[in-house]
Design an enzyme around this catalytic site. Structure first.
Site, mmCIF file in Angstrom:
data_model
loop_
_atom_site.group_PDB
_atom_site.id
_atom_site.type_symbol
_atom_site.label_atom_id
_atom_site.label_comp_id
_atom_site.label_asym_id
_atom_site.label_seq_id
_atom_site.Cartn_x
_atom_site.Cartn_y
_atom_site.Cartn_z
ATOM 1 N N ARG A 1 4.200 -14.511 -35.007
ATOM 2 C CA ARG A 1 4.486 -13.139 -35.238
ATOM 3 C C ARG A 1 5.794 -12.449 -35.648
ATOM 4 N NH1 ARG A 1 1.213 -11.789 -30.179
ATOM 5 N NH2 ARG A 1 1.922 -14.027 -29.899
ATOM 6 N N LYS B 1 -6.263 -26.982 -25.291
ATOM 7 C CA LYS B 1 -7.029 -26.305 -24.310
ATOM 8 C C LYS B 1 -6.221 -25.160 -23.844
ATOM 9 C CE LYS B 1 -5.726 -28.421 -20.356
ATOM 10 N NZ LYS B 1 -4.462 -27.692 -19.787
ATOM 11 N N LYS C 1 -2.235 -40.680 -24.692
ATOM 12 C CA LYS C 1 -1.370 -41.692 -23.789
ATOM 13 C C LYS C 1 -2.156 -43.164 -24.171
ATOM 14 C CE LYS C 1 -0.854 -37.983 -20.562
ATOM 15 N NZ LYS C 1 0.776 -37.670 -20.425
ATOM 16 N N HIS D 1 -8.643 -33.297 -18.637
ATOM 17 C CA HIS D 1 -7.833 -34.651 -18.301
ATOM 18 C C HIS D 1 -8.431 -35.329 -17.351
ATOM 19 C CE1 HIS D 1 -4.939 -32.230 -20.500
ATOM 20 N NE2 HIS D 1 -4.447 -31.952 -19.524
HETATM 21 C C1 BG6 Z 1 -1.320 -29.894 -19.198
HETATM 22 C C2 BG6 Z 1 -1.274 -28.842 -17.898
HETATM 23 O O1 BG6 Z 1 -2.642 -29.818 -19.902
HETATM 24 O O2 BG6 Z 1 -1.025 -30.986 -18.529
HETATM 25 C C3 BG6 Z 1 -0.116 -28.825 -17.016
HETATM 26 O O3 BG6 Z 1 -1.682 -27.552 -18.630
HETATM 27 C C4 BG6 Z 1 0.487 -30.248 -16.681
HETATM 28 O O4 BG6 Z 1 -0.228 -28.001 -16.231
HETATM 29 C C5 BG6 Z 1 0.254 -31.139 -17.989
HETATM 30 O O5 BG6 Z 1 1.456 -30.131 -16.183
HETATM 31 C C6 BG6 Z 1 0.190 -32.547 -17.421
HETATM 32 O O6 BG6 Z 1 0.527 -33.329 -18.662
HETATM 33 P P1 BG6 Z 1 1.823 -34.526 -18.532
HETATM 34 O O7 BG6 Z 1 1.364 -35.272 -19.767
HETATM 35 O O8 BG6 Z 1 2.616 -34.094 -18.300
HETATM 36 O O9 BG6 Z 1 1.007 -35.351 -17.586
#
Ligand code: BG6
Length: 514
Positions: free
Chosen positions: A61, A173, A207, A265
């Site tokens: 925007r 997400k 990952k 996750h």
């Molecule tokens: C995200 C969450 O999807 O994943 C965060 O919204 C979280 O709150 C993050 O910190 C963790 O991802 P990573 O890759 O840093 O372990």
């Protein structure tokens, strides 16, 4: 539902450059773009995986010229250059070439004219950069915009496929905030997109160590014979973070740890750990097996088998850490959980009777994502002075981050005249064997989307299955009459003491974080 035609496009083998395409990022001025998407595209360019004919159009925007947008990204990339995402000096040639292919389009996500301009811009890119007709639309925006943007893309004919023209949409997400909203969002997206055009992102699947769970299980013959209720006592899945809510209170206050981490996750880790071997390594064969596991999860009793917690003031690494309610933007009496612990069971032949304990939290003692497979004790002790219960059971720990690798724990004789047993570790560290390419985790996923491999993306049935499992918790915690307790834990600790009770009854305990 309107029938949307999806055209099968030829699969590109992994490792080859992705085919010509334009990527359009909605939310281009936001944090995700500069922190993760652009570094990922740069890493793809550096490793010759980005299409030779590529263009990126950032839509947002904010009024901004192409030059200002490029400058904004250039500043960000240089500021993050010492990050783990790069860890090598910035390759000016690749970065310079990528930057030239980036342009900006200001526009309101809800206005039809934005999409007319986008249409013109796509045509222009196709001429200027030879990008052809393929396009990835990446929705790096707040979830409330997902449906509207896809409706507009549909109305403008931008997601219509044809032979030699694929159109894909990447959705970040959170995909919905409960079962019903996830179903509604699916239905809305499906008005204009066929399921294979939708790439639901879960960055954990990008990952390497997470992808390795399947390889570890199915490319070796020593683990799988033991991977069942006959040999495994229980499984613990931990995703612990040391960071608190940081500057994300606006998002986190209405989301909380459960929605933020669990149906996506944490359940992906559960599915990869518990799934049956797929019939092939095709996207659907793998996703079928993962969804089957989630569908087999026994309904969780929120009152007895879950714990929600919130961090209060504590110490971390010798520094004082605010309590959650003191964090900027958090309500003084916030009931948002920053920790979730739960016990669940997978009702199938392999896992019947094996508890799975899951926990995730912010402001915890250590950043640590890992899966502990705790094996059963030996049936009897041959060692006169050692009762069977005193034998430490074997365990396999799949270490996902930040320490990447695996460890096997077993008993060994402590040298000396007595027969006494000590626990030893056999440790594997990724870095000792493989050169770790700098990566944000998004490289694999963006590349896979461009080559049309949906294996590492969530299919709609699996997203719904995840929400179905957590729905009783959402309902119970939201029900004021049920008075679901909110436990507290000091920042910098292993989580609330109440979570220990989930395991203690059966004589088990969480693996310590430190
Ligand atoms: C995200 C969450 O999807 O994943 C965060 O919204 C979280 O709150 C993050 O910190 C963790 O991802 P990573 O890759 O840093 O372990």
């Amino acid at each position: 539902m309107v029938q949307v035609t999806h055209i099968e496009h030829e699969a590109i083998p992994h490792g080859q450059r992705a085919p010509a395409c334009t990527m359009v990022i909605f939310g281009a001025a936001g944090d995700l773009t500069k922190r993760l998407l652009i570094p990922a595209l740069y890493n793809l360019a550096r490793t010759d995986l980005l299409p030779e004919n590529f263009a990126l159009i950032g839509v947002d925007r904010l009024e901004m010229t192409n030059e200002a947008f490029r400058q904004h990204l250039d500043d960000a990339v240089r500021a993050f250059a010492s990050d783990k995402h790069y860890s090598q000096a910035l390759d000016e040639t690749h970065w310079g070439e990528l930057l030239q292919r980036i342009s900006y389009l200001p526009g309101d996500f809800g206005a039809a004219e934005t999409y007319q301009h986008l249409q013109e811009r796509l045509t222009q890119e196709s001429v200027e950069h030879g990008t052809g007709d393929n396009a990835v639309f990446y929705l790096a925006v707040a979830a409330r915009f997902f449906g509207g943007i896809v409706d507009q893309l549909g109305a403008a004919g931008l997601v219509t496929e044809a032979p030699g023209r694929w159109r894909r949409v990447v959705v970040e997400k959170p995909f919905g905030h409960d079962v019903e909203s996830a179903k509604a969002l699916n239905a809305q997206l499906r008005r204009n997109l066929a399921e294979p055009q939708i790439y639901r992102m879960d960055h954990f699947l990008g990952k390497e160590t997470v992808q390795n769970i399947m390889l570890m299980r199915f490319a070796n013959s020593i683990f799988e014979p033991l991977w069942n209720r006959d040999h495994i006592d229980h499984v613990q899945i931990t995703v612990a973070e040391t960071v608190g809510v940081e500057s994300r209170a606006g998002f986190y206050e209405t989301t909380g740890a459960l929605r933020d981490m669990v149906p996506n996750h944490v359940f992906q880790l559960l599915a990869l750990t518990a799934m049956e071997p797929p019939a092939s390594f095709s996207a659907d064969a793998i996703r079928n097996e993962k969804t089957k596991v989630l569908n087999a999860v026994h309904p969780v009793n929120a009152a007895t088998d879950t714990v929600r917690g919130q961090y209060n003031v504590g110490q971390h690494d010798g520094h004082l850490h605010n309590g959650y309610r003191e964090e900027a933007g958090v309500a003084a009496l916030s009931m948002t959980e920053t920790y979730v612990g739960m016990k669940l069971g997978v009702d199938n032949w392999r896992w019947s009777g094996v508890p799975f304990y899951l926990r995730t939290g912010k402001a915890m003692a250590k950043r640590c994502s890992e899966i502990l497979i705790q094996f059963k004790r030996p049936p009897l002790s041959l060692f006169r002075d050692t009762a069977t219960e005193a034998l430490t059971p074997n365990a396999l720990v799949l270490k996902l981050q930040p320490d990447e690798g695996a460890a096997l724990m077993f008993g060994a004789k402590i040298p000396g005249p007595n027969i006494s047993i000590g626990q030893v570790h056999m440790d594997f560290h990724y870095k000792d064997y493989f050169q770790n390419a700098p990566s944000t985790g998004y490289e694999t996923l963006i590349y896979d989307c461009m080559i049309g491999d949906a294996t590492l993306f969530q299919r709609s049935d699996s997203v719904i299955a995840g929400w179905r499992i957590v729905q009783p918790l959402l309902d119970f915690w939201a029900d004021a009459d049920a008075k679901a307790p909110l436990a507290s834990y000091p920042a910098g600790s292993d989580g609330p003491a109440e979570a220990d009770a989930l395991l203690q009854d059966s004589g088990r305990s969480w693996k310590r974080l430190v």
